[in-house]
Design an enzyme around this catalytic site. Structure first.
Site, PDB file in Angstrom:
ATOM      1  N   TRP A   1      43.804  35.224  39.716  1.00 34.73           N
ATOM      2  CA  TRP A   1      44.270  35.061  40.865  1.00 34.73           C
ATOM      3  C   TRP A   1      43.174  34.394  41.925  1.00 34.73           C
ATOM      4  CZ3 TRP A   1      45.142  39.072  45.235  1.00 34.73           C
ATOM      5  CH2 TRP A   1      45.691  38.554  46.351  1.00 34.73           C
TER       6      TRP A   1
ATOM      7  N   ASP B   1      44.357  37.249  32.542  1.00 37.54           N
ATOM      8  CA  ASP B   1      45.494  37.575  33.262  1.00 37.54           C
ATOM      9  C   ASP B   1      45.844  36.536  34.451  1.00 37.54           C
ATOM     10  OD1 ASP B   1      47.622  39.969  34.240  1.00 37.54           O
ATOM     11  OD2 ASP B   1      46.718  38.969  36.076  1.00 37.54           O
TER      12      ASP B   1
ATOM     13  N   TYR C   1      49.953  31.605  40.351  1.00 33.35           N
ATOM     14  CA  TYR C   1      48.369  31.211  40.591  1.00 33.35           C
ATOM     15  C   TYR C   1      48.084  29.890  40.650  1.00 33.35           C
ATOM     16  CZ  TYR C   1      47.945  36.396  39.688  1.00 33.35           C
ATOM     17  OH  TYR C   1      48.023  37.691  39.707  1.00 33.35           O
TER      18      TYR C   1
ATOM     19  N   LYS D   1      52.982  35.813  34.334  1.00 31.73           N
ATOM     20  CA  LYS D   1      53.868  36.481  35.177  1.00 31.73           C
ATOM     21  C   LYS D   1      55.038  35.781  35.726  1.00 31.73           C
ATOM     22  CE  LYS D   1      50.166  39.371  36.696  1.00 31.73           C
ATOM     23  NZ  LYS D   1      49.197  38.294  37.061  1.00 31.73           N
TER      24      LYS D   1
ATOM     25  N   HIS E   1      57.036  39.423  38.133  1.00 31.36           N
ATOM     26  CA  HIS E   1      55.785  39.456  39.060  1.00 31.36           C
ATOM     27  C   HIS E   1      56.251  40.540  40.114  1.00 31.36           C
ATOM     28  CE1 HIS E   1      52.235  37.251  40.289  1.00 31.36           C
ATOM     29  NE2 HIS E   1      52.065  38.429  40.760  1.00 31.36           N
TER      30      HIS E   1
ATOM     31  N   SER F   1      55.892  44.079  36.811  1.00 35.30           N
ATOM     32  CA  SER F   1      54.499  44.420  37.801  1.00 35.30           C
ATOM     33  C   SER F   1      55.124  44.533  39.077  1.00 35.30           C
ATOM     34  CB  SER F   1      53.973  43.038  37.960  1.00 35.30           C
ATOM     35  OG  SER F   1      52.781  42.997  38.720  1.00 35.30           O
TER      36      SER F   1
ATOM     37  N   SER G   1      43.662  44.222  41.117  1.00 34.18           N
ATOM     38  CA  SER G   1      42.603  44.566  42.078  1.00 34.18           C
ATOM     39  C   SER G   1      41.757  45.954  42.031  1.00 34.18           C
ATOM     40  CB  SER G   1      43.625  44.759  43.452  1.00 34.18           C
ATOM     41  OG  SER G   1      44.310  43.331  43.871  1.00 34.18           O
ATOM     42  N   PRO G   2      41.186  46.073  40.652  1.00 34.40           N
ATOM     43  CA  PRO G   2      40.456  47.374  40.407  1.00 34.40           C
ATOM     44  C   PRO G   2      39.458  47.704  41.338  1.00 34.40           C
ATOM     45  CG  PRO G   2      39.872  45.807  38.669  1.00 34.40           C
ATOM     46  CD  PRO G   2      41.239  44.999  39.606  1.00 34.40           C
TER      47      PRO G   2
ATOM     48  N   ARG H   1      28.292  38.277  37.540  1.00 36.21           N
ATOM     49  CA  ARG H   1      29.426  39.468  37.663  1.00 36.21           C
ATOM     50  C   ARG H   1      30.463  39.532  36.740  1.00 36.21           C
ATOM     51  NH1 ARG H   1      28.148  38.059  43.101  1.00 36.21           N
ATOM     52  NH2 ARG H   1      29.676  36.724  43.480  1.00 36.21           N
TER      53      ARG H   1
ATOM     54  N   GLU I   1      28.589  41.473  33.939  1.00 32.76           N
ATOM     55  CA  GLU I   1      28.406  42.802  34.761  1.00 32.76           C
ATOM     56  C   GLU I   1      29.710  43.681  34.494  1.00 32.76           C
ATOM     57  OE1 GLU I   1      26.859  42.750  38.808  1.00 32.76           O
ATOM     58  OE2 GLU I   1      28.293  44.989  38.875  1.00 32.76           O
TER      59      GLU I   1
HETATM   60  N1  LIG Z   1      50.551  41.787  39.729  1.00 31.47           N
HETATM   61  C1  LIG Z   1      50.197  41.458  40.863  1.00 31.47           C
HETATM   62  O1  LIG Z   1      51.040  41.277  41.866  1.00 31.47           O
HETATM   63  C2  LIG Z   1      48.440  41.313  41.367  1.00 31.47           C
HETATM   64  C3  LIG Z   1      48.133  41.220  42.566  1.00 31.47           C
HETATM   65  C4  LIG Z   1      46.807  41.224  42.746  1.00 31.47           C
HETATM   66  C5  LIG Z   1      45.983  40.909  41.684  1.00 31.47           C
HETATM   67  N2  LIG Z   1      46.372  40.882  40.356  1.00 31.47           N
HETATM   68  C6  LIG Z   1      45.648  40.780  39.238  1.00 31.47           C
HETATM   69  O2  LIG Z   1      44.666  41.381  39.353  1.00 31.47           O
HETATM   70  C7  LIG Z   1      43.425  40.534  39.161  1.00 31.47           C
HETATM   71  C8  LIG Z   1      42.200  41.257  39.939  1.00 31.47           C
HETATM   72  O3  LIG Z   1      42.491  41.563  41.449  1.00 31.47           O
HETATM   73  P1  LIG Z   1      41.946  41.013  42.528  1.00 31.47           P
HETATM   74  O4  LIG Z   1      41.603  39.530  42.177  1.00 31.47           O
HETATM   75  O5  LIG Z   1      42.838  41.178  43.642  1.00 31.47           O
HETATM   76  O6  LIG Z   1      40.452  41.488  42.934  1.00 31.47           O
HETATM   77  P2  LIG Z   1      39.611  42.518  42.360  1.00 31.47           P
HETATM   78  O7  LIG Z   1      39.401  42.260  40.710  1.00 31.47           O
HETATM   79  O8  LIG Z   1      39.637  43.752  42.694  1.00 31.47           O
HETATM   80  O9  LIG Z   1      38.202  42.080  43.077  1.00 31.47           O
HETATM   81  C9  LIG Z   1      37.780  40.756  43.141  1.00 31.47           C
HETATM   82  C10 LIG Z   1      36.626  40.577  44.081  1.00 31.47           C
HETATM   83  O10 LIG Z   1      35.649  41.347  43.744  1.00 31.47           O
HETATM   84  C11 LIG Z   1      34.597  40.456  43.890  1.00 31.47           C
HETATM   85  N3  LIG Z   1      33.656  40.759  42.526  1.00 31.47           N
HETATM   86  C12 LIG Z   1      33.848  40.854  41.299  1.00 31.47           C
HETATM   87  N4  LIG Z   1      33.242  41.366  40.489  1.00 31.47           N
HETATM   88  C13 LIG Z   1      32.155  41.915  41.138  1.00 31.47           C
HETATM   89  C14 LIG Z   1      31.091  42.750  41.155  1.00 31.47           C
HETATM   90  N5  LIG Z   1      30.549  43.090  39.866  1.00 31.47           N
HETATM   91  N6  LIG Z   1      30.346  43.162  42.265  1.00 31.47           N
HETATM   92  C15 LIG Z   1      30.640  42.839  43.365  1.00 31.47           C
HETATM   93  N7  LIG Z   1      31.587  42.169  43.704  1.00 31.47           N
HETATM   94  C16 LIG Z   1      32.510  41.547  42.691  1.00 31.47           C
HETATM   95  C17 LIG Z   1      35.090  39.299  43.447  1.00 31.47           C
HETATM   96  O11 LIG Z   1      34.032  38.128  43.872  1.00 31.47           O
HETATM   97  P3  LIG Z   1      33.593  37.343  42.947  1.00 31.47           P
HETATM   98  O12 LIG Z   1      34.617  36.142  42.372  1.00 31.47           O
HETATM   99  O13 LIG Z   1      32.518  36.112  43.967  1.00 31.47           O
HETATM  100  O14 LIG Z   1      32.477  37.580  42.142  1.00 31.47           O
HETATM  101  C18 LIG Z   1      36.156  39.305  44.472  1.00 31.47           C
HETATM  102  O15 LIG Z   1      36.010  38.967  45.683  1.00 31.47           O
HETATM  103  C19 LIG Z   1      43.584  39.155  39.878  1.00 31.47           C
HETATM  104  O16 LIG Z   1      42.973  38.124  39.671  1.00 31.47           O
HETATM  105  C20 LIG Z   1      45.006  39.074  39.239  1.00 31.47           C
HETATM  106  O17 LIG Z   1      44.990  38.696  37.994  1.00 31.47           O
HETATM  107  C21 LIG Z   1      47.646  40.808  40.150  1.00 31.47           C
END
Ligand SMILES: NC(=O)c1ccc[n+]([C@@H]2O[C@H](COP(=O)([O-])OP(=O)(O)OC[C@H]3O[C@@H](n4cnc5c(N)ncnc54)[C@H](OP(=O)(O)O)[C@@H]3O)[C@@H](O)[C@H]2O)c1
Length: 270
Positions: free
Chosen positions: A26, A49, A54, A75, A106, A136, A185-186, A233, A236
């Protein structure tokens, strides 16, 4: 590492295995998606995912072309809900991705068309368009509604989940019904990544706060899909299979609950 997914109300006919850690895409720009997904695959990721909304399914498809064994979740977006529209939208996603392992509604939005949309999801599974179907952002009441009449129940509910937002009732309900949970968003979208309590636990295991958050989700039996656009990252975030957080530290993490949602929350919608 993989885990089994099975659909409630069915025999094991539609069971498949899902890699427990995936890359979320995303917000990954179209022009960077192919490179980032390729980087992740080279680092060992076997699950991506994405979602229709997206806008990067085509680029994910390019990255996984000619690569075996990559699990794809996508989704169905809300504007594609409805029986015929769901099937058509799935065909469009398939033309971009070449394959779909897990197809999720979704959100539960649109109470009046949820039923026909799920009927179409069942059709897609039975006719082998996709290998598994789920939802979802569904709350307990939404899932109960489907389970009342569906021939095939959802194998997955993908929801926002972290130590800061644990949704224990919903998670336990899904577990009891045999529905797996994916934590999205873990990493709290990066917002709580510098929390001192996380960093303290990280020091004990020589791991970063992000790795502790990902491992917490895995130890709660969830599939987890952190997003990163950065090569280091991305690496990592997958280096989480060489340690276990002890119970006493899991308890400290469990105590971080604060109902902190970074995203939308359709689980509470009618
Ligand atoms: N079903 C739904 O409604 C829904 C909603 C939201 C999300 N999602 C899914 O869940 C996925 C993950 O959620 P998300 O994108 O909201 O956020 P997330 O994975 O919780 O966090 C992503 C953020 O953390 C940073 N990050 C990643 N690895 C890191 C690390 N090792 N150390 C420090 N910062 C780090 C990333 O920056 P950098 O990119 O600069 O590393 C980015 O700003 C989405 O991509 C999507 O596929 C689904």
């Amino acid at each position: 590492m993989e885990r089994e997914l099975s659909h409630p109300k069915t025999t094991n006919k539609y069971s498949i295995k899902i890699p427990v850690l995936g890359l979320g895409v995303w917000g990954v720009p179209k022009n960077k998606t192919e490179k980032i997904v390729t980087t992740a695959i080279n680092q060992g990721y076997r699950h991506i995912d994405t979602a229709q909304i997206y806008g990067n399914e085509k680029e994910v498809g390019k990255a996984i072309k000619e690569k075996d064994g990559i699990f794809i979740t996508t989704k169905l977006w809300e504007s594609n809900f409805g029986y015929e529209k769901t099937i058509k939208a799935c065909e469009e996603s398939l033309s971009k991705l070449n394959k779909i392992d897990l197809f999720l509604m979704h959100s539960p939005h649109g109470p009046e068309i949820r039923k026909e949309t799920w009927e179409a999801m069942q059709y897609l599974l039975k006719n082998k368009y996709v290998k598994a179907i789920g939802v979802s952002n569904f709350g307990i009441h939404h899932i109960k509604e489907i389970l009342l009449w569906a021939e095939i129940g959802p194998c997955m509910n993908q929801i926002e989940l972290s130590p800061f937002l644990q949704r224990r009732e919903l998670s336990n309900f899904c577990k009891e019904e045999g529905i797996a949970t994916t934590a999205y968003s873990p990493l709290t979208h990066g917002i709580r990544i510098h929390d001192e309590r996380l960093m303290e636990i990280g020091k004990i295991y020589r791991k970063s706060a992000a790795q502790i958050l990902i491992k917490w989700s895995l130890q709660k039996d969830n599939v987890v899909i952190p997003k990163s656009t950065n090569k280091e990252r991305i690496k990592e975030n997958i280096e989480v299979f060489d340690f276990t957080i002890e119970q006493k530290h899991m308890k400290i993490l469990d105590a971080l609950e604060e109902g902190f949602a970074t995203c939308w929350d359709p689980t509470i919608d009618p």
